[in-house]
Structure formats: C-alpha cells, structure tokens
Scaffold this motif. Sequence first.
Motif, PDB file in Angstrom:
ATOM      1  N   VAL A 284      10.840  -2.440  13.933  1.00  0.00           N
ATOM      2  CA  VAL A 284      10.988  -1.282  12.999  1.00  0.00           C
ATOM      3  C   VAL A 284      11.299  -2.774  11.705  1.00  0.00           C
ATOM      4  O   VAL A 284      12.112  -3.130  12.514  1.00  0.00           O
ATOM      5  N   LEU A 285      10.931  -2.179  10.503  1.00  0.00           N
ATOM      6  CA  LEU A 285      11.127  -2.992   9.794  1.00  0.00           C
ATOM      7  C   LEU A 285      12.066  -1.600   8.805  1.00  0.00           C
ATOM      8  O   LEU A 285      11.158  -0.744   8.432  1.00  0.00           O
ATOM      9  N   ALA A 286      13.635  -1.574   8.566  1.00  0.00           N
ATOM     10  CA  ALA A 286      13.946   0.111   7.665  1.00  0.00           C
ATOM     11  C   ALA A 286      14.621  -0.630   6.894  1.00  0.00           C
ATOM     12  O   ALA A 286      15.462  -1.317   6.615  1.00  0.00           O
ATOM     13  N   LYS A 287      14.604   0.355   5.880  1.00  0.00           N
ATOM     14  CA  LYS A 287      14.776  -0.155   4.388  1.00  0.00           C
ATOM     15  C   LYS A 287      15.729   1.448   4.133  1.00  0.00           C
ATOM     16  O   LYS A 287      14.876   2.479   3.605  1.00  0.00           O
ATOM     17  N   PRO A 288      17.061   1.148   3.722  1.00  0.00           N
ATOM     18  CA  PRO A 288      17.816   2.385   3.346  1.00  0.00           C
ATOM     19  C   PRO A 288      17.158   2.140   1.343  1.00  0.00           C
ATOM     20  O   PRO A 288      18.154   1.699   1.849  1.00  0.00           O
ATOM     21  N   VAL A 289      17.205   3.389   1.427  1.00  0.00           N
ATOM     22  CA  VAL A 289      17.131   3.942  -0.721  1.00  0.00           C
ATOM     23  C   VAL A 289      18.673   4.503   0.039  1.00  0.00           C
ATOM     24  O   VAL A 289      19.389   3.825  -1.980  1.00  0.00           O
ATOM     25  N   THR A 290      19.188   5.064   0.142  1.00  0.00           N
ATOM     26  CA  THR A 290      20.257   5.251   0.053  1.00  0.00           C
ATOM     27  C   THR A 290      21.919   4.462   1.184  1.00  0.00           C
ATOM     28  O   THR A 290      20.823   3.873   1.524  1.00  0.00           O
ATOM     29  N   GLY A 291      23.313   4.563   0.407  1.00  0.00           N
ATOM     30  CA  GLY A 291      24.131   3.901   1.878  1.00  0.00           C
ATOM     31  C   GLY A 291      24.625   4.488   1.685  1.00  0.00           C
ATOM     32  O   GLY A 291      25.801   4.317   2.184  1.00  0.00           O
ATOM     33  N   ARG A 292      24.278   5.641   3.067  1.00  0.00           N
ATOM     34  CA  ARG A 292      24.958   6.668   3.945  1.00  0.00           C
ATOM     35  C   ARG A 292      25.572   5.986   5.463  1.00  0.00           C
ATOM     36  O   ARG A 292      25.291   4.456   5.940  1.00  0.00           O
TER      37      ARG A 292
END
Length: 337
Positions: free
Chosen positions: A249-257
């Motif tokens: 997968v390609l994962a795109k974090p919108v937040t940075g937890r």
Amino acid sequence: MSNESDQNIIPSHKFQCESLAQVQYIRISRDDEGQRLDNFLIRHLKKVPKSRIYNLLRRSEVRINKSRKKAEYKLQTNDILRLPPVRVESKPKSCTDEAANEAFAARLKEWVIYEDNKLLVINKPPSLAVHGGSGIHLGLIELIRRHFQHAKNWELVHRLDRETSGLIMIAKRRSELRRLHQAFRDNTVHKEYWAILVGDLKQDKHRVTAPLKKNQLAGGARIVRVDPTGQDAETLFEVQGRTPGYTWVLAKPVTGRTHQIRVHSQSLGSPILGDDKYTDQSDNAKAKKAGYSGLMLHARRLTIPMDDKPNLILTAAPPTNMAKWLENKHNVDPQTF
C-alpha cells in the motif's frame, strides 16, 4: 528582572554552554521564539543529562521572567530565562578520530537526497534512531552534530520511528525550522509511505479516522491504541499491489500521531509486516524465515513547500528488505526506485 543589568544578559543566539558554575540570564532572540522550553534547554545544555534538565524544570529552578514555567512552555521573543548553577560533564563528547569522521561522512553522503544552505533531507536507513533517548546513546542528529562542528545547531524537523526507513528533514537554521513547523501546521507538507501489510485488503482505497491514544506498558514500553478518548487521526491507504496473504500500500498520513500508520493498518485487520509491536509474531517469523526481516514501512515521498519556488518533491529508494520484496513479489524493477 532581578538585579541583573542588561550587560549580564546573554542573547540566546549567542549563548554557549561552556560553564554553568553560576546563575546565567538569557534573553530569548527571535530565532528561538516558539520553541518549547525543554527543547531549548536540551539543545543548549548538551553536557547536562536530560533527566537533570527535567528535574530542574519540575523543581522550578529554571524561571522565565521570574515565573515558573512547564516544560512545554513556548518561548517568546525577549523572555528572560534564568538558569541556575548546574554541574556539567568535564569532558565534552566529541569525535576527534579523523578516520571515523571520514567514514561517517561517506555514509552520510550516500544517504543525502537533497541539500541546500537551509535544509538537509536524507534517506534514513532502518534501525537507526533519529535521536537519542531511552537506552539509545546516539541517534542520527547526535551523530551529525558530533562529527561535524558546523552542524551543532542543526535540528530535526520531524521524526521517524527507529525501524522506519526513508525521508527525514533536518533544518540547518532556526528560521527554516520555524518555517517548516508552520508548514506542517498549515498541512502543506505531504508525506507518503510504502508499506507491506499482512492480509488481503479487498478495497483499493481506505480512509481510517480512528482516534489514537498513547499507553505505557508495565515494562515501560510505549504503545498506541485506538481509543475514542484519544487524539483525532486520519490516514489514507491506496493499494499498489497484491500477493497471496499480503498487500502493498501507499499510506498518506493526514495527521501526524505517534505510530499512526502502524496502528491504523492494524485497525484494518492488516498490520505491517515485521512490526514487533502491532503484528502477530508468527507472521513476522514466517517472513524472516523466507528472508524478509525488519519493519516493512518506508517514508517514500515528501512534498515540501519552498519560499518563492515550486514545491520540492523528493523520493527515496526503499531499503534492502523492502526492495527485495517488491522485486520478488511484484516484479518491480529496482532501477525504478
């Protein structure tokens, strides 16, 4: 402020911790505005153990404008910081071995993806912590500062987990650090990761918004769980390829937890292969037996806003473990990395 005259107050941009045998007063300069008090102290008091610094803060021995402040206090321009006398290490930890310096410089050169007079971006290898901490004497940023005198004030812009590989930014100037932190707050820095998940994701795209909460286990290890009382978090997943029992997968974090991609993928029922915290150890052992060890999570792409220039878009080749998987399982040509 107290009975000190202005001539005894040191501007923070000129402050050098050579000795803390007596009380010192520091006026916060504009370049240090917005920095957390604890981070400022850690950066400048390199000869003082972190535990000692936090003890000083807890006991209110460090004052700002004559007042007590917590570790997370954000410094303001013209704040007057009072430092008490503190015992420091008599011998600074520095690397004087020319051969060691040259060897590390050669390795670092191989990792560099982008560099200008304000910013350094490298492709961090797995198993290298970005900074020292619990049980880790030297991380990436400490190694850089230790080997290069001109880099003593360089700072990490963001972080990667120790076992995660890929792109990480290091600011060479305080002004660049502030600019990029603001860009993160404005959501104009975009990070994309490659990951190999255990299991078959049926849909090509997933949006996970499960809130996350940090917990500490009895042994002191940090772990993150999905929890309705936790912080908001959002990750987008896009399937890049499938093989029996696994999904790329390609994962795109919108937040940075903390551990966000790792826990969000686990919440889908498909944790990241090689994750010793969130993945079943039998799955990891099976992959290791087949010749694939380590966490299969790689910070692949960074989009960075630039002053008066088009966005800077950078990509980094995956480490050996993931490159081998992609080549063997998905027929990806290594030359395309």
